[in-house]
Design a protein around this motif. Structure first.
Motif, PDB file in Angstrom:
ATOM      1  N   ASN A  79       0.850  -1.344   0.016  1.00  0.00           N
ATOM      2  CA  ASN A  79      -0.135  -0.071   0.073  1.00  0.00           C
ATOM      3  C   ASN A  79       0.875   1.279  -0.062  1.00  0.00           C
ATOM      4  O   ASN A  79       0.707   2.334   0.736  1.00  0.00           O
ATOM      5  CB  ASN A  79      -0.928   0.065   1.317  1.00  0.00           C
ATOM      6  CG  ASN A  79      -0.329  -0.090   2.543  1.00  0.00           C
ATOM      7  OD1 ASN A  79       1.152   0.003   2.482  1.00  0.00           O
ATOM      8  ND2 ASN A  79      -0.758  -0.064   3.561  1.00  0.00           N
ATOM      9  N   SER A  81       2.097   4.769  -0.574  1.00  0.00           N
ATOM     10  CA  SER A  81       1.398   5.892  -0.953  1.00  0.00           C
ATOM     11  C   SER A  81       2.000   6.859  -1.762  1.00  0.00           C
ATOM     12  O   SER A  81       1.552   7.939  -2.398  1.00  0.00           O
ATOM     13  CB  SER A  81       1.062   6.593   0.073  1.00  0.00           C
ATOM     14  OG  SER A  81       2.200   7.052   1.110  1.00  0.00           O
ATOM     15  N   LYS A  87      -2.386   1.428  -7.114  1.00  0.00           N
ATOM     16  CA  LYS A  87      -3.855   1.921  -7.350  1.00  0.00           C
ATOM     17  C   LYS A  87      -4.354   1.644  -8.817  1.00  0.00           C
ATOM     18  O   LYS A  87      -5.265   1.247  -9.205  1.00  0.00           O
ATOM     19  CB  LYS A  87      -3.979   3.193  -6.907  1.00  0.00           C
ATOM     20  CG  LYS A  87      -4.062   3.802  -5.513  1.00  0.00           C
ATOM     21  CD  LYS A  87      -4.296   5.104  -4.893  1.00  0.00           C
ATOM     22  CE  LYS A  87      -4.292   5.270  -3.414  1.00  0.00           C
ATOM     23  NZ  LYS A  87      -2.994   5.215  -3.045  1.00  0.00           N
TER      24      LYS A  87
END
Length: 346
Positions: A79, A81, A87
Motif C-alpha cells: 500500500n 502511498s 492503485k
C-alpha cells in the motif's frame, strides 16, 4: 563397451501439514497462499487477495522429514502511498520470489482482463515499497488476446542467478484451445527475463495435459499453477485440474519434469502458435497426487499453487515444499495444505 545414461529425477513424498483455516495474524487472515519462495532461511508467501494485496514471512520447522510447525513472522501490505502503481493496477498476485542478494521481492499479477487491467511483473523492497515494473513481451501485451484468469501464474528465480522465469496459466487466444477431456493443443508460454536489461529475452512453449476425468459440472479446467527451475533449463511444473461436481475431490494435481533442449523453439517473436510449427519443452510425469492421496487429510489434494526448495534433509538430499491456496474458504471447505517431498536421483 560402457553405456551411460542420465539419472532421472524422482520425488518421494515425506509429509503433509494442514494449518487451521481463517487464522488471524497482524490484523489479516492467513489464507489464499498462492505462491511461495524460500530465501535466506525464511519462507515468503504471496496472498491472493486483490482487496488487500500482501505477502507473509514465515518460519517452517522441519524435523526428521516431518513438518512440525508453520510459524508466521510478519505481514507486509502493498500500500505504498508514494506511487500510483498499486492503485492503477489490479493486483491479482499469484507468485513471489525474493532476490537473496538484494532482498528485492518480485511478484507476478494476473491483472483483471475483464476490466482491461493488464497483467504485471514488478518488484518491491522487503517492506513492500514499489521499485519498478518489467517490460512485457509483445505477445503478452495485448489484453484482447489474453483470457481472463489465465495469465501470469508461476515464477522462478533462474538457477544461474542472472534472471527469472514467468509462466502463463493458460493459452493465449491465438495460441491454442483450453484443455478438455479430449486431447487438444494447449500451449502456454514460459518467458525468461534478464536481470540486467530487465527485459524478456527468450520464451518457450509448454503443452498442457488434457483433462483426465469426465465432466460432472460446469467448471472443467487445467492449467499451470507453479514452476521452479531446479537445474539449468530443467523445471518442476505443477498442473492443476479443477472440476466442479466432484466435491472436495475436484482437484487433480500433477508434477512434471520439463526440459528446454537445444531444439526447443524460442517463440518470443511468434504472434500465434496455432498456425506455427514449434517444438515445446519436453516433459515427463513425476507424480500424480492420486498416487499418494491415502497419505493426505481425507484423501484430498487441494488447490496447489506454490512450489519452492526447502532445506537440505539430514541425508543431504534437497527437500521440496508445496502449498495450497484455500481461496479463503469462499468456495466451500478447502485446506491450507503444505506438502513436503524429497528430491532424489535414480
Amino acid at each position: 563397451m560402457s553405456c551411460t545414461s542420465e539419472k532421472k529425477t524422482k520425488l518421494n513424498f515425506l509429509d503433509e501439514f494442514v494449518l487451521a483455516d481463517s487464522i488471524s495474524f497482524q490484523n489479516t487472515i492467513i489464507g489464499g497462499l498462492s505462491g511461495v519462495d524460500y530465501a535466506n532461511g525464511a519462507y515468503y508467501f504471496v496472498v491472493d487477495d486483490a482487496r488487500n494485496p500482501r505477502f507473509v514471512k514465515a518460519e517452517i520447522k522441519i524435523n526428521k522429514n516431518k513438518i512440525d510447525a508453520v510459524n508466521f513472522k510478519n505481514v507486509v501490505l502493498l500500500n505504498d502511498s508514494t506511487t500510483a502503481f498499486y492503485k492503477e493496477n489490479a493486483l491479482d498476485l499469484e507468485s513471489i520470489f525474493v532476490d537473496e542478494t538484494t532482498d528485492e521481492v518480485h511478484f507476478v499479477s494476473e491483472g483483471s482482463i475483464y476490466k482491461d487491467k493488464s497483467p504485471t511483473i514488478f518488484k518491491t523492497d522487503i517492506n513492500g515499497k514499489f521499485i519498478e515494473a518489467y517490460e512485457l513481451p509483445k505477445s503478452l501485451s495485448e489484453n484482447k488476446n489474453i483470457k481472463h484468469n489465465a495469465v501470469f501464474e508461476g515464477s522462478s528465480k533462474s538457477i544461474d542467478g542472472k534472471g527469472f522465469w514467468v509462466a502463463m496459466e493458460g493459452p493465449l487466444k491465438t495460441d491454442g484451445e483450453d484443455p478438455t477431456f479430449t486431447k487438444k493443443s494447449s500451449p502456454i508460454r514460459i518467458t525468461y527475463f534478464d536481470k540486467i536489461s530487465k527485459k524478456p529475452i527468450k520464451q518457450f512453449a509448454y503443452q498442457l495435459e488434457h483433462i483426465t476425468k469426465p465432466s460432472k459440472g460446469d467448471i472443467n479446467l487445467n492449467g499451470l499453477t507453479s514452476i521452479l527451475e531446479y537445474k539449468e533449463n530443467h523445471f518442476f511444473i505443477i498442473e492443476r485440474t479443477y472440476q466442479s461436481g466432484y466435491g472436495s475431490h475436484g482437484n487433480i494435481v500433477r508434477i512434471f519434469d520439463a526440459v528446454i533442449k537445444k531444439e526447443t523453439t524460442n517463440v518470443l517473436n511468434m504472434d500465434s502458435l496455432k498456425e506455427a510449427a514449434f517444438i515445446p519443452l519436453e516433459k515427463r510425469l513425476l507424480l500424480n497426487f492420486e498416487e499418494v492421496d491415502s497419505k493426505l487429510t481425507d484423501s484430498i489434494i487441494d488447490n496447489i499453487e506454490g512450489i519452492t526448495f526447502g532445506p537440505k534433509l539430514a541425508n543431504g538430499n534437497q527437500s521440496l515444499l508445496l502449498v495450497a491456496d484455500d481461496n479463503f474458504q469462499v468456495y466451500g471447505k478447502q485446506l491450507n495444505q503444505f506438502i513436503l517431498f524429497e528430491i532424489t536421483q535414480e
